[in-house]
Design a protein around this motif. Structure first.
Motif, short mmCIF file in Angstrom:
data_model
loop_
_atom_site.label_atom_id
_atom_site.label_comp_id
_atom_site.label_asym_id
_atom_site.label_seq_id
_atom_site.Cartn_x
_atom_site.Cartn_y
_atom_site.Cartn_z
N ARG A 41 -0.24 -3.53 -3.25
CA ARG A 41 -0.47 -2.10 -3.44
C ARG A 41 0.65 -1.32 -2.76
O ARG A 41 1.10 -1.70 -1.69
CB ARG A 41 -1.82 -1.67 -2.85
CG ARG A 41 -2.99 -2.32 -3.50
CD ARG A 41 -3.10 -1.85 -4.95
NE ARG A 41 -4.01 -2.66 -5.71
CZ ARG A 41 -5.11 -2.22 -6.27
NH1 ARG A 41 -5.42 -0.95 -6.18
NH2 ARG A 41 -5.87 -3.03 -6.96
N GLN A 42 1.08 -0.25 -3.40
CA GLN A 42 2.17 0.56 -2.87
C GLN A 42 1.66 1.94 -2.48
O GLN A 42 0.98 2.60 -3.26
CB GLN A 42 3.27 0.69 -3.91
CG GLN A 42 4.33 1.70 -3.54
CD GLN A 42 5.70 1.10 -3.49
OE1 GLN A 42 5.95 0.08 -4.08
NE2 GLN A 42 6.59 1.75 -2.79
N TRP A 43 1.97 2.33 -1.27
CA TRP A 43 1.73 3.67 -0.81
C TRP A 43 3.10 4.34 -0.65
O TRP A 43 4.13 3.70 -0.85
CB TRP A 43 0.99 3.65 0.53
CG TRP A 43 -0.46 3.30 0.38
CD1 TRP A 43 -1.49 4.18 0.20
CD2 TRP A 43 -1.05 2.00 0.39
NE1 TRP A 43 -2.68 3.51 0.09
CE2 TRP A 43 -2.44 2.16 0.20
CE3 TRP A 43 -0.55 0.71 0.52
CZ2 TRP A 43 -3.33 1.10 0.16
CZ3 TRP A 43 -1.42 -0.35 0.47
CH2 TRP A 43 -2.79 -0.15 0.29
N ASN A 44 3.11 5.60 -0.27
CA ASN A 44 4.39 6.31 -0.11
C ASN A 44 5.30 5.67 0.92
O ASN A 44 6.51 5.61 0.74
CB ASN A 44 4.15 7.78 0.29
CG ASN A 44 3.62 8.58 -0.87
OD1 ASN A 44 3.81 8.21 -2.03
ND2 ASN A 44 2.94 9.69 -0.56
N ASP A 45 4.71 5.17 2.00
CA ASP A 45 5.52 4.65 3.10
C ASP A 45 5.57 3.13 3.22
O ASP A 45 6.34 2.60 4.00
CB ASP A 45 5.01 5.25 4.42
CG ASP A 45 3.56 4.89 4.69
OD1 ASP A 45 2.84 4.56 3.72
OD2 ASP A 45 3.14 4.93 5.87
N ARG A 46 4.77 2.40 2.45
CA ARG A 46 4.76 0.94 2.61
C ARG A 46 4.10 0.24 1.43
O ARG A 46 3.42 0.85 0.62
CB ARG A 46 4.00 0.57 3.89
CG ARG A 46 2.51 0.86 3.82
CD ARG A 46 1.87 0.70 5.19
NE ARG A 46 0.45 0.75 5.22
CZ ARG A 46 -0.35 1.76 4.94
NH1 ARG A 46 0.17 2.88 4.49
NH2 ARG A 46 -1.64 1.70 5.05
N LYS A 47 4.32 -1.08 1.40
CA LYS A 47 3.63 -1.96 0.46
C LYS A 47 2.71 -2.86 1.27
O LYS A 47 3.06 -3.24 2.38
CB LYS A 47 4.61 -2.85 -0.30
CG LYS A 47 5.37 -2.17 -1.38
CD LYS A 47 6.23 -3.18 -2.13
CE LYS A 47 7.02 -2.51 -3.21
NZ LYS A 47 7.84 -3.47 -3.96
N LYS A 48 1.57 -3.18 0.69
CA LYS A 48 0.64 -4.04 1.41
C LYS A 48 -0.01 -4.98 0.42
O LYS A 48 -0.37 -4.60 -0.69
CB LYS A 48 -0.43 -3.18 2.10
CG LYS A 48 -1.36 -3.97 2.98
CD LYS A 48 -2.29 -3.07 3.74
CE LYS A 48 -3.19 -3.90 4.63
NZ LYS A 48 -4.09 -3.08 5.43
N THR A 49 -0.17 -6.25 0.83
CA THR A 49 -0.88 -7.24 0.03
C THR A 49 -2.34 -7.24 0.47
O THR A 49 -2.63 -7.41 1.65
CB THR A 49 -0.27 -8.63 0.21
OG1 THR A 49 1.12 -8.58 -0.15
CG2 THR A 49 -0.97 -9.65 -0.66
#
Length: 177
Positions: A41-49
């Motif tokens: 998942r992508q947010w404005n400031d980072r990607k997270k699994t």
């Protein structure tokens, strides 16, 4: 329910309560299976699994007694067992084992409600899923392995390496989904 049949049953849960149901069932030593898949998942400031449910709002439970059956109905977050008319939905042990293998070892796993025409029947010859028969279908202009889960009316799609497949010659030796 006059006589109890030991086996895998399916509990329908309230939305996003699957993990809560599983933890409560495990407190009472009820065997559960809650398949998940990883998603980026992508947010404005980072990607997270993150891990998402493969079948949202469903938990598979292996019941061996009527007491476990009734406890499963009363767990907080569970709405009840999946039924077809008066019959409770049951899954075979080999179906659960195959879904476990796909969830654990599959690459780019996703579930679809789409209806697919029958694809070419092949056998996986290498890797952790070796020996399993599968269908190959075209999705989004890519070849993917299709696993049908008829009970839930869903299909599991998996990306694969073409060199891991061969044409199915002997249906008796191949394990099927």
């Amino acid at each position: 329910m006059s006589t109890f049949n030991t086996g895998w049953y399916l509990i329908y849960t309230m939305p996003r309560h699957e993990r809560k149901v599983v933890s409560q069932l495990k407190e009472y030593d009820v065997e559960c299976f809650f398949p998940t898949c990883k998603s980026v998942r992508q947010w404005n400031d980072r990607k997270k699994t993150i891990e998402l449910p493969l079948f949202p709002s469903y938990v598979f439970v292996k019941l061996s007694s009527i007491e476990e059956f009734y406890y499963g109905q009363q767990v907080s977050g569970a709405t009840g067992y999946v039924r077809f008319g008066k019959q409770f939905a049951r899954m075979e042990e080999h179906q659960i084992a195959q879904i476990q293998m796909v969830a654990q070892h599959g690459e780019d796993v996703r579930v679809s409600k789409e209806t697919f025409s029958t694809g070419q029947k092949l056998v996986i010859t290498k890797g952790p899923l070796s020996g399993l028969s599968c269908e190959v279908v075209h999705v989004d202009q890519m070849k993917k392995i299709l696993v049908r889960v008829d009970l839930l009316q869903r299909n599991i799609l998996i990306r694969f390496k073409p060199e891991y497949l061969s044409v199915m010659h002997d249906v008796a030796t191949a394990r099927t989904f």
